[in-house]
Design a protein around this motif. Structure first.
Motif, PDB file in Angstrom:
ATOM      1  N   PRO A 409     -15.702  -8.144  33.382  1.00 53.52           N
ATOM      2  CA  PRO A 409     -15.600  -7.255  32.214  1.00 53.52           C
ATOM      3  C   PRO A 409     -14.307  -7.489  31.439  1.00 53.52           C
ATOM      4  CG  PRO A 409     -16.265  -6.046  34.188  1.00 53.52           C
ATOM      5  CD  PRO A 409     -15.867  -7.415  34.640  1.00 53.52           C
ATOM      6  N   SER A 463     -21.678  -7.772  30.873  1.00 52.71           N
ATOM      7  CA  SER A 463     -20.883  -8.315  31.976  1.00 52.71           C
ATOM      8  C   SER A 463     -21.435  -7.809  33.302  1.00 52.71           C
ATOM      9  CB  SER A 463     -19.406  -7.911  31.823  1.00 52.71           C
ATOM     10  OG  SER A 463     -19.270  -6.496  31.794  1.00 52.71           O
ATOM     11  N   ASP A 466     -18.696  -5.655  38.678  1.00 50.90           N
ATOM     12  CA  ASP A 466     -18.272  -4.363  39.238  1.00 50.90           C
ATOM     13  C   ASP A 466     -19.305  -3.765  40.177  1.00 50.90           C
ATOM     14  OD1 ASP A 466     -16.260  -2.137  39.163  1.00 50.90           O
ATOM     15  OD2 ASP A 466     -18.013  -1.034  38.459  1.00 50.90           O
ATOM     16  N   GLU A 492     -19.855  -2.690  25.214  1.00 48.46           N
ATOM     17  CA  GLU A 492     -19.977  -3.548  26.399  1.00 48.46           C
ATOM     18  C   GLU A 492     -20.637  -2.758  27.525  1.00 48.46           C
ATOM     19  OE1 GLU A 492     -17.363  -5.955  29.800  1.00 48.46           O
ATOM     20  OE2 GLU A 492     -16.360  -5.108  28.034  1.00 48.46           O
ATOM     21  N   THR A 494     -21.620  -3.050  31.542  1.00 54.79           N
ATOM     22  CA  THR A 494     -21.502  -3.733  32.828  1.00 54.79           C
ATOM     23  C   THR A 494     -22.732  -3.376  33.655  1.00 54.79           C
ATOM     24  OG1 THR A 494     -19.092  -3.638  32.740  1.00 54.79           O
ATOM     25  CG2 THR A 494     -20.100  -4.023  34.884  1.00 54.79           C
TER      26      THR A 494
END
Length: 738
Positions: A409, A463, A466, A492, A494
């Motif tokens: 990220p 992304s 995580d 964005e 994740t």
């Protein structure tokens, strides 16, 4: 009533023929049916219901006439290997590997079967220990190969090149040596991490994991379930001369066309830190191996009227990462690691050219009749941009919205809220450690956004890394493709991990719907506010399913224990057909005397069978010899006198069991066994009746009476065996079949 008696009689006959059926009680049957449904729900229905609930039409909000492109993002499958849980013993680690593979394979197959996406994109960390498994040593080129490459103009005279023999498909890849800090003497030498902890696992382990990944995500039965697909030879292609010089046996290869439905596009090239390492930990040999098998980490793809730009974030982080103490890397540190981050940095610096070419080719295929000269657009060259000292947009290029893909990220302020869909905590912590960093540095993130935006407007960033969901917005002042600078808010997301072994109870994947109608020049048609819609789809809580099985197992044990106690208490006074103990042996008895109202029986092979003719003849003989006896006593005395008369007529030395002398001498009479298959009529005068005449009972074998606790314990284990065999067999079948 008659049917009930017939059915009961038939069931008793079947139970006598198959004694094992006596152990199956109605309670055990009900428990088996209950377990069959529970296992079927946990291994089939729950996954199907989760995927089916994410149907595109249930959350898309496009116009009714829209035909969006459906895409699925899968992040961090991280196939479990010895590196994942190093402290687990062999049986547990093997089961973890098997169950995680099966979980991902089942859900990926359901995604393709029920959602039927157009494209599937992986966001890195395909393997968990890919960076730790060593590569094969490279061998030097022969003199003939070096001469051949020099003649082709590929290799300059006097330079060194090597062929990496660890590459797949039998065709080695020619690569150039690059200097690397700590490996100046041999840049291609592999260095084991963690002080050689994983030294005993070599290239074979990586190949094994690569094959596992292919079986789960690349097998046609996974990508196209229930589809009848066939390959047809479309054309022949000559083998490249370099491949022939390097040992390729085939002079020409065949290209195939596939029939049987649409071809689903799958991109697996984006690398993660578990695939390559992170920053200075990235090794060139490991990166070459990954790119050869999965594809280039830095690439441009166009589908759904959007341009996808993928960057190798783990390698790029070598130019700027969080050093011990929290500061960014210095210029000296970045320069020492230049061989790692330079390819990605060069890709971003010249990203306009590959974006323009990919977009032009895409529009040519989309509008073949409207763009006869689509491939002759004028582009600004990199040399012109370098001489002018500034970046200029590609003139005349058609620009589509850009979606940026990065495994790691991008930077955000600490404690930035990730939204309500996050499972653990509130935000992604900004920190790093051995071969990982939760987010890129602020300076590197800004540089990525600025350079990619030159090729077009960034509308979204996706992304992984995580393992949990996070939805944030970045605010940058960027120069777009038209050369104008403006403040932009870029979202964005994740994506959650696809595996249930990565620290999240509810794994998931992200559905992305793309709709951007354009003309032949790449210009948007209409005024749609957004061209991207997303939806998080959660997968079953596999650990919760296992805990449910454990709770059901405990409930089953309690029910069987209660039943065993009840049966044991009832069995102490009387035994019914359900709870009868089959281990008690048949009773033995002697033929000592018989009741006068019983008919005589004959012995055949030790079993009692009625003999009506013999009974009638004895009655006639008795009535003849005792005709003077009063009628009221004839039925008793005649038989007794006849029996005594026959006894006295026999020789004293006769071995007959009824001889008084022999009987007193201790000769054991013939033992009569009760036939369990006889019905009540045929057992008249059988073992129990004859045995009752023995006043002393010395010849009668009586079963030893067991205690209530012992009977309950045996009944409990028999019920547990029946239920365990039925439920266990069904569970094994469900697991083995997917």
């Amino acid at each position: 009533m008659h049917l009930q008696q017939v059915a009961s009689h038939n069931l008793q006959s079947i139970a006598r023929r198959y004694p094992i059926l006596r152990q199956i009680s109605p309670t055990a049957v009900l428990l088996i049916f209950f377990w069959v449904y529970a296992i079927h729900y946990g291994e089939r229905l729950v996954s199907s219901n989760h995927v089916k609930s994410c149907n595109w039409g249930s959350w898309e909000k496009w116009p009714t006439s829209a035909t969006p492109h459906h895409l699925v993002f899968i992040a961090d499958p991280q196939l479990v290997d010895p590196h994942t849980y190093p402290g687990r013993p062999w049986p547990l680690s093997a089961l973890t590997e098997s169950y995680t593979d099966q979980y991902m394979a089942r859900n990926f197959r359901l995604i393709n079967e029920q959602l039927d996406p157009d494209s599937v994109v992986f966001l890195g960390d395909l393997l968990d220990g890919g960076r730790e498994w060593s590569t094969s040593k490279a061998r030097q080129l022969t003199a003939h190969q070096r001469k051949h490459l020099t003649d082709l103009g590929i290799k300059a005279p006097g330079t060194k090149r090597s062929v990496d023999t660890s590459l797949s498909f039998g065709q080695p890849k020619v690569t150039s040596d690059s200097p690397l800090s700590k490996r100046d003497e041999d840049p291609k030498a592999f260095v084991h991490g963690e002080n050689g902890r994983w030294r005993k696992w070599g290239p074979a382990q990586w190949d094994h994991e690569y094959d596992r990944f292919g079986r789960i995500f690349s097998d046609p039965r996974q990508l196209y379930p229930r589809a009848d697909r066939e390959a047809h030879v479309a054309s022949e292609v000559l083998t490249h001369p370099i491949s022939v010089e390097n040992g390729a046996t085939e002079i020409r290869t065949e290209e195939y066309a596939i029939s049987g439905g649409k071809t689903r596009r799958v991109i697996t090239s984006l690398p993660g830190n578990h695939d390559l390492g992170f920053g200075p930990g990235v090794q060139l040999t490991v990166r070459d191996r990954h790119e050869t098998h999965f594809g280039e980490g830095n690439r441009v793809d166009v589908f759904g009227n959007h341009t996808f730009v993928s960057i190798d974030a783990p390698s790029l982080a070598a130019s700027s990462q969080f050093e011990p103490g929290g500061a960014d890397s210095t210029e000296e540190q970045a320069e020492a690691r230049k061989s790692i981050w330079q390819p990605t940095m060069s890709f971003m610096g010249s990203v306009q050219a590959p974006v323009a070419k990919a977009t032009s080719d895409y529009l040519d295929d989309l509008f073949p009749d409207s763009r006869p000269d689509g491939r002759t657009l004028r582009h600004g060259t990199d040399s012109d941009n370098t001489k002018s000292g500034k970046r200029t947009s590609v003139q005349g290029q058609a620009q589509l919205p850009i979606i940026l893909l990065s495994h790691v990220p991008l930077y955000r302020d600490p404690d930035t809220d990730c939204g309500r869909l996050r499972e653990r905590g509130k935000a992604i912590s900004i920190r790093g450690g051995y071969q990982y960093q939760n987010a890129l540095t602020r300076s590197l993130s800004t540089k990525i956004a600025q350079q990619i935006s030159i090729a077009g407007e960034i509308v979204h960033i996706f992304s992984g890394d995580d393992h949990d969901y996070c939805d944030v917005s970045h605010r940058w002042n960027l120069v777009t493709g038209n050369g104008k600078s403006r403040l932009q808010n870029i979202r964005e997301i994740t994506v959650k991990s696809f595996s249930w072994a990565m620290g999240v109870r509810k794994p998931g994947f992200l559905l992305v719907s793309l709709w951007n109608p354009v003309n032949d020049k790449g210009e948007a048609i209409g005024t749609a506010a957004s061209t991207v819609q997303t939806h998080l789809c959660l997968l079953p809580d596999q650990l919760g399913i296992f805990l449910t099985y454990a709770q059901l197992a405990g409930l089953t044990l309690i029910i069987l224990l209660i039943r065993a106690i009840v049966v044991a208490i009832r069995g102490s006074s009387t035994l019914d057909s359900e709870d009868e103990d089959p281990d008690i042996p048949s009773r033995l008895a002697l033929i000592r005397s018989r009741s006068p109202d019983k008919q005589p029986v004959s012995l055949t092979n030790g079993f009692s069978t009625p003999n009506k003719s013999l009974s009638k003849s004895r009655q006639r003989a008795a009535s003849t010899s005792l005709s003077s006896t009063p009628a009221q006593d004839s039925s008793h005395l005649s038989v007794q006198r006849s029996h005594n008369a026959r006894t006295r007529s026999v020789s004293p030395y006769s071995p007959s069991p009824s001889n008084g002398l022999v009987e007193k001498a201790g000769l054991y009479p013939q033992v009569q066994w009760a036939d369990p298959s006889d019905d009540e009529e045929s057992n008249v005068g059988s073992v129990g009746d004859y045995g009752d005449g023995d006043s002393q009972g010395k010849w009668k074998r009586r079963p030893r009476k067991r205690s209530v606790a012992r009977r309950a314990w045996g009944e409990f284990w028999r019920g547990l065996g029946v239920v365990g065999a039925g439920a266990g067999g069904w569970y094994v079948f469900m697991v083995r079949t997917g």
